[in-house]
Structure formats: structure tokens, C-alpha cells
Write a protein that holds these residues in place. Structure first.
Motif, mmCIF file in Angstrom:
data_model
loop_
_atom_site.group_PDB
_atom_site.id
_atom_site.type_symbol
_atom_site.label_atom_id
_atom_site.label_comp_id
_atom_site.label_asym_id
_atom_site.label_seq_id
_atom_site.Cartn_x
_atom_site.Cartn_y
_atom_site.Cartn_z
ATOM 1 N N VAL A 1 0.852 -1.193 0.000
ATOM 2 C CA VAL A 1 0.000 0.000 0.000
ATOM 3 C C VAL A 1 0.888 1.243 0.000
ATOM 4 N N MET A 2 0.527 2.189 -0.852
ATOM 5 C CA MET A 2 1.308 3.416 -0.985
ATOM 6 C C MET A 2 0.388 4.620 -0.841
ATOM 7 N N GLY A 3 0.819 5.600 -0.080
ATOM 8 C CA GLY A 3 0.036 6.818 0.085
ATOM 9 C C GLY A 3 0.608 7.961 -0.725
ATOM 10 N N TYR A 4 0.108 9.152 -0.452
ATOM 11 C CA TYR A 4 0.585 10.350 -1.145
ATOM 12 C C TYR A 4 0.338 11.548 -0.230
ATOM 13 N N ASP A 5 1.341 12.389 -0.065
ATOM 14 C CA ASP A 5 1.350 13.610 0.770
ATOM 15 C C ASP A 5 2.278 13.452 1.969
ATOM 16 N N ASP A 6 2.502 12.201 2.390
ATOM 17 C CA ASP A 6 3.355 11.917 3.546
ATOM 18 C C ASP A 6 2.991 12.762 4.764
ATOM 19 N N GLU A 7 1.767 12.602 5.205
ATOM 20 C CA GLU A 7 1.338 13.257 6.444
ATOM 21 C C GLU A 7 2.012 12.601 7.641
ATOM 22 N N PRO A 8 2.094 13.326 8.760
ATOM 23 C CA PRO A 8 2.708 12.742 9.964
ATOM 24 C C PRO A 8 2.110 11.381 10.332
ATOM 25 N N LEU A 9 0.819 11.200 10.095
ATOM 26 C CA LEU A 9 0.158 9.933 10.396
ATOM 27 C C LEU A 9 0.840 8.739 9.758
ATOM 28 N N SER A 10 1.538 8.965 8.642
ATOM 29 C CA SER A 10 2.050 7.841 7.874
ATOM 30 C C SER A 10 3.024 6.968 8.664
ATOM 31 N N THR A 11 3.686 7.534 9.677
ATOM 32 C CA THR A 11 4.586 6.671 10.464
ATOM 33 C C THR A 11 3.900 6.168 11.726
ATOM 34 N N LEU A 12 2.660 6.551 11.931
ATOM 35 C CA LEU A 12 1.953 6.153 13.151
ATOM 36 C C LEU A 12 1.181 4.861 12.935
ATOM 37 N N VAL A 13 0.803 4.591 11.690
ATOM 38 C CA VAL A 13 0.052 3.372 11.408
ATOM 39 C C VAL A 13 1.002 2.178 11.304
ATOM 40 N N THR A 14 0.447 0.978 11.428
ATOM 41 C CA THR A 14 1.224 -0.254 11.349
ATOM 42 C C THR A 14 0.729 -1.067 10.152
ATOM 43 N N PRO A 15 1.570 -1.460 9.194
ATOM 44 C CA PRO A 15 2.963 -1.034 9.054
ATOM 45 C C PRO A 15 3.054 0.432 8.630
ATOM 46 N N LYS A 16 4.228 1.026 8.793
ATOM 47 C CA LYS A 16 4.409 2.431 8.432
ATOM 48 C C LYS A 16 4.232 2.580 6.911
ATOM 49 N N LEU A 17 3.567 3.673 6.565
ATOM 50 C CA LEU A 17 3.105 3.852 5.190
ATOM 51 C C LEU A 17 4.143 4.525 4.296
ATOM 52 N N SER A 18 4.441 3.885 3.158
ATOM 53 C CA SER A 18 5.249 4.551 2.130
ATOM 54 C C SER A 18 4.403 5.661 1.519
ATOM 55 N N SER A 19 5.045 6.753 1.139
ATOM 56 C CA SER A 19 4.271 7.884 0.637
ATOM 57 C C SER A 19 5.146 8.818 -0.188
ATOM 58 N N VAL A 20 4.533 9.889 -0.647
ATOM 59 C CA VAL A 20 5.270 10.887 -1.418
ATOM 60 C C VAL A 20 5.278 12.177 -0.606
ATOM 61 N N ALA A 21 6.467 12.605 -0.219
ATOM 62 C CA ALA A 21 6.581 13.761 0.664
ATOM 63 C C ALA A 21 6.424 15.062 -0.105
ATOM 64 N N VAL A 22 5.570 15.922 0.426
ATOM 65 C CA VAL A 22 5.357 17.263 -0.103
ATOM 66 C C VAL A 22 5.995 18.220 0.914
ATOM 67 N N PRO A 23 6.854 19.131 0.481
ATOM 68 C CA PRO A 23 7.560 19.969 1.455
ATOM 69 C C PRO A 23 6.675 21.101 1.987
ATOM 70 N N VAL A 24 5.680 20.739 2.784
ATOM 71 C CA VAL A 24 4.694 21.714 3.255
ATOM 72 C C VAL A 24 5.365 22.869 4.007
ATOM 73 N N TYR A 25 6.326 22.544 4.872
ATOM 74 C CA TYR A 25 6.962 23.608 5.654
ATOM 75 C C TYR A 25 7.711 24.596 4.772
ATOM 76 N N GLU A 26 8.465 24.050 3.824
ATOM 77 C CA GLU A 26 9.197 24.929 2.911
ATOM 78 C C GLU A 26 8.200 25.782 2.113
ATOM 79 N N MET A 27 7.109 25.174 1.710
ATOM 80 C CA MET A 27 6.122 25.905 0.900
ATOM 81 C C MET A 27 5.457 27.018 1.708
ATOM 82 N N THR A 28 5.135 26.732 2.959
ATOM 83 C CA THR A 28 4.486 27.764 3.770
ATOM 84 C C THR A 28 5.473 28.890 4.077
ATOM 85 N N ARG A 29 6.730 28.507 4.311
ATOM 86 C CA ARG A 29 7.728 29.535 4.592
ATOM 87 C C ARG A 29 7.867 30.456 3.376
#
Lengths: 347, 347
Positions: free
Chosen positions: B272-300
Motif C-alpha cells: 500500500v502506498m500513500g501520497y502527501d506523507d502526512e505525519p500519520l504515515s509513520t503512526l500506522v502499522t505497518p508504516k506507510l510509504s508515501s510521497v513527501a510534499v515539502p509543506v513547511y518549505e512551501m508555507t515559509r
């Protein structure tokens, strides 16, 4: 400056109909609404000017202050306030302190300068001088404090009894046969943190289990990471605790994540219990038992208090207590087979 | 009305020192700061009046508009904006639409009436007439759009290439040997949803795998519940897909929760693969592969754009694209042994 009459003319309806739309009157039809909305957009009309004169309120805005925007607990709080405010045609303005204790006084002034009808605040982490400032403000403006009461002041509050809530949580574990129960404490400089620890202690004592200092670890923060790190101390105790309680869900989830990394089975080898029952509690594996706090009911009531105070219907500060409830899931009872609760995520 | 001079006198310091404190000057000592803060509190002084006159800006406030406060993605967005605004001594005012499409026009007017320096908005779910309103506003006030660009208008944007991001995610699965890959689509009426589906399709085609309509389900929402329900259709396909991709993490997590309830092993039986790489992705079991969006850099960067625009340093609309990154965890690669990422929760 465009007037209500201009909008009515443009939309081809009466001014009374425009007012109804602006005030979200339940009898308004979709057709009327879309006509008025269109006229408003075309005229670049500012509806608030009217709403303002039509109501006793001055700004239709309530400031909401939270310690951090990065905690699901406060996300739920803010969302509850937003939805309740919408029902009374008010708009929330969120100020997030991000745990910066310098900010609140400046923000309070900022908020007052902009003009708001009231404040709904969590004073978590505030210094006393800022709280004093809040007391002064509450003489002029309705202020509702979330989860902290200030008897003898003009600040209203919606609150829960943390000691009773944690007492019930620990009773649940004792009933399941646990007698060595580790406690991940936090916020011990605050009433909420002390109450939770006291609830743990009184539950043990009521069952004739001696309170053991060695089974309490001060995590110094309510964050997941602290639970992950501090549970390691509890696992070194002999005999090893058969259950762990977190002073909130994040600490319990941190503990679960450490137990998982050590391949310890939950709840067979160690049961884990949280507190607050955040939406996350059904997202982790196994699903986390916790103590539910009626955040939505509390926020709705907080908004009602603001509304009543503005209407002059509250003549003294109201401090209302809400009940908590133990929610049993798989992390303390493997026969629970708790369902994943979608509702928590889509409210 | 108390003046800057009154504060200086009360604190026993120069007016220049008071200004420095009010503007958060880095050279200010703790002692000076506490003296000035005390004087401000005692005099009930409104610091913003000074800040206002000392700066070119008028309100030191930026309105932030999000579609919902109940989505971790926008929580992260708002937090990033808050922290970045703090660095330029601005305060965020959050307006959450809660997916109510009637609200934005009224809120926009509300916001303008109160006076803000700029707007940072997610227009997700907005109707075209409201977006037109935003264009008009952007002629008078800096507006930055998050994750949606409006070329040819005065609206600035910080954005990512969703098609390229999803393409990389699917490539990762293909590289791991998957050829039957189910796709949980959402937001197909929006560019972001279409781009993600196109990214899936182009990745397949580039590897010579025929695109199969039957392996795409429109979930119609980005919520966990939709993923949970809609993945059931994909599991009925023959041969059953060996991997599922969600158009966002919530859909992928919903799918995981359903697979878990059916005792299907992730990733051994289905990746299973996600998209956005929200913080939740490492909280679920198994940890979710995803695509990281640089939200912090974008907001800055969004806040920088507002700041520069206010200083007159931006002479035309800026549309900046940010890179995405595939994050491989246990849900697609059981040898990943991804760590739980605390940082995501305590930033």
C-alpha cells in the motif's frame, strides 16, 4: 458604499429577503440564496456591515486561542468551536500560541484592538501575569476557558474532572486483573496533570493496591516522543508492569510504538491505556483504550455561553463540568475487537 | 491612550529600547524584554499601535484560509504558516471553511473589513465565482495560493507537480515487481486529482503496462472512510492487485484498515502506498510509504512572498514549484524497517 437596498434591487427581491439570507434564516430557499449571493458578489457588497447593524453584536467574531495547532486535541477543539460558531452566524479567529508563552499578552491586545465579541481560550502553559490579564478582559467581554476553571473571577469555563476520569481508567485495568500498573505522567506543574496522577493513585488505593513511586515516570511533556522514551524506564521495573497508562493518548501511543519495536504484544504481554480519546486512538494497531472527553459538547456549550453572555442572559460566571467515559478497545482487552471509527475523522 | 513614551518611562528604558522589544529585535536582552513587557501589562498598553506606525505594514496580520481544520494536511499547513509569520512579527488569523462553499465570499469580505496585510489560501473546493473574487482582491493585496496556480492573474502560488510525484510513487511499486496496481482516485473534478491519476497512468505506460480502467476506483472524497469502503472493489478484481495506491494518505490508510480487518498482510500480500506523507504515515502499522510534499518549505516561501510583496519587492505574480520525494517504508517494502518519526509530531 453599497447598501442592503442596492443588493435587494440588483437581486430583484425585498430587503427583508436579503436580511434573511445574510442571517442564515432557515426558511431561505436555494433560489433566493443564489440570487442574493450573486448580487452581493457583483456589487462587491460587504454583508457584515448589515449583519452588524441587524444584530446586537458588534463584530460577529470570536477569538479562539490554543497553545498549539499541532495537537489533534486542539484541532478537535477548534473544529468544534468553528462549527458551533457557524450556527450563531459568527466567525472564529484562531490564534495559536505554538507554546510561545510571550505571545498571549500581545495577542490579547491585538484581538481586542480588532474588536471581537468574545474569547474562547485554552490557557495551557500561560504564565500567571497573562492569566491576570485575561481576568481583566473578562470584566469587559465574555471569556470562556476550556478545561480550566477560575472560580471567583468573571471567566466562564467548560471543564471535566480529570481525577475521576483517570480513576475510572485505572479501575478498568484493575478489573481486568492488573495490579502492577505503570503511569506515564505529564503536566505535573498543572492541575490537569496532578489530577490525572491523583486519579491513578486513588484508584489503586481503593482496590488495596499500594501506590509505588517506581511505577510513575514524569514524561515532562505530553508528546508521543516522551512516551516512547520514558516507557523504557517502566519496563526495567521488577516485576515488570502488566499495564501502562498514559496521562494522554500521545504518551500511550508513544509507549505502544516502543513496545511494538521490541515485539512485545499488546495487550497480551502489556496492556496500554490512553486518556482523552483522540481520533488517533482508533487509527493505531491495536486500537487504543482511552477515556473520552466530550470535546464537541464542551465547545458547543462554550459558544452558547458566549452567545448568552452577549444577549445579557448570563449574570455571573458559569463553570460547567462534563462527564468522561472509559472506552474499551483492543489495547487493554483483546476480545474488544473495536471497530475503526470513521466518524471521528469526518465530523 | 498610552504612548510608547509612557511605556519607556514606566520601564525606565529608552523609547528606542521599547521599539526594539516590540519588533522582536534579536539584540534584546531577557532583562530588557521582561521590563518592557511588565510596563506594557501594567499600563494596559496596546503595542500594535506602535508596531503599526513603525512598519510599512498596516495590521501585522495575515489571513489564512483552509477548507477544513480537521485534516492533518491543513493542520501542518497552518502550523507552517504560523511559525513563518512569527518570524516576520505577523499574526495569523485562521478561517476554516469546513467545506462549506458558501462561506468564502463572506469571509473574504469579513477579512478585508478587519484589515489584513495579505491572504494565504487553499482554494480547495471553492466555486469559480469565489475564485474570481480572490482575483479582484489580489489586485489590492498580496494573495498566495497553496497548491494551485492561477497563471495570468495577480495571485502568487506555491505548488508541486502532482503528476510527477505520483508517477515516481508508481515507478517505485513497478520497480518492486508490481504490475497489477490498484488506484484509489479522488478529486477528479480538480486539477490535483486529475494530475495524480495521470501520474499513475503515465508511470504504467512508461513501463509497458497497459492502463486498466478496472483497477481505478473513484473514491469521491479524500477521507479515510472512502478508502476503507472503495478498496473492497479493487480486491474483487481478478487477478487481485498486488499493490494499492491512494490519491492521498487518508485513502491509503483507509485501505490498510480494511486489509487489516481481513487479515491480509501488508506488504507481503498487498503493498500500500500513500501520497502527501502526512505525519500519520509513520503512526500506522505497518508504516506507510508515501510521497513527501515539502509543506513547511512551501508555507515559509508563501510568507516570504507576502513579506516581499508588502515591501514592494515583487513586481509580478510568482508561481513557484517545489519538489516531491518518494519515502519508502514498510507498507511497500518489508525490509525498510522505517523508524517512527517523532519530529513530525513535535515540529
Amino acid at each position: 458604499m453599497k447598501t442592503l437596498k442596492d443588493v435587494a434591487q440588483r437581486a430583484g427581491v425585498s430587503t427583508g429577503s436579503v436580511s434573511k439570507v445574510l442571517n442564515g434564516h432557515p426558511s431561505v430557499s436555494e433560489v433566493l440564496k443564489s440570487k442574493v449571493d450573486k448580487a452581493i458578489a457583483e456589487l462587491n457588497y460587504r454583508p457584515n456591515m448589515v449583519a452588524r447593524s441587524l444584530r446586537t453584536k458588534t463584530t460577529n467574531t470570536v477569538a479562539v486561542m490554543v497553545p498549539t495547532s499541532n495537537d489533534p486535541y486542539f484541532v478537535e477543539f477548534f473544529r468544534g468551536v468553528s462549527l458551533a460558531l457557524r450556527d450563531i452566524q459568527c466567525v472564529p479567529m484562531l490564534y495559536s500560541m505554538e507554546f510561545n508563552t510571550d505571545i498571549p499578552v500581545n495577542v490579547i491586545h491585538e484581538v481586542l484592538m480588532r474588536g471581537v465579541d468574545g474569547l474562547i481560550v485554552s490557557t495551557y502553559g500561560w504564565e500567571q501575569d497573562i492569566i491576570d490579564e485575561l481576568f481583566r478582559i473578562s470584566e469587559r467581554l465574555p471569556v470562556v476557558s476550556f478545561k480550566r476553571s477560575f472560580p471567583g473571577t468573571s471567566v466562564h469555563s467548560v471543564n471535566i474532572d480529570d481525577q475521576a476520569g483517570m480513576n475510572k481508567a485505572v479501575q478498568h485495568l484493575i478489573k481486568n486483573g492488573h495490579r502492577r500498573i505503570g503511569f506515564l505522567a505529564a503536566g505535573l506543574d498543572l492541575k490537569t496533570g496532578q489530577d490525572r496522577l491523583n486519579g491513578y493513585r486513588t484508584a489503586l488505593e481503593a482496590s488495596g493496591i499500594e501506590f509505588d513511586d517506581n511505577l510513575v515516570v514524569d514524561c515532562e511533556s505530553f508528546q508521543i516522543e516522551a512516551g516512547y522514551n520514558k516507557v523504557q524506564q517502566l519496563l526495567k521495573r521488577y516485576p515488570r508492569p502488566t499495564a501502562i497508562v498514559g496521562a494522554n493518548d500521545a504518551l500511550a501511543i508513544g509507549a505502544m510504538k516502543y513496545l511494538e519495536s521490541r515485539n512485545l504484544r499488546i495487550p497480551e504481554e502489556i496492556a496500554v491505556m490512553g486518556y482523552d480519546d483522540e481520533p488517533l486512538s482508533t487509527l493505531v494497531t491495536p486500537k487504543l483504550s482511552s477515556v473520552a472527553v466530550p470535546v464537541y459538547e464542551m465547545t458547543r456549550r462554550a459558544v452558547q455561553m458566549i452567545d448568552k453572555a452577549l444577549k445579557g442572559e448570563l449574570h455571573q460566571a458559569v463553570n460547567e463540568m462534563f462527564p468522561t467515559e472509559v472506552i474499551v478497545r483492543d489495547s487493554t482487552d483483546f476480545s474488544a475487537h473495536a471497530e475503526f471509527e470513521f466518524g471521528r475523522f469526518s465530523r
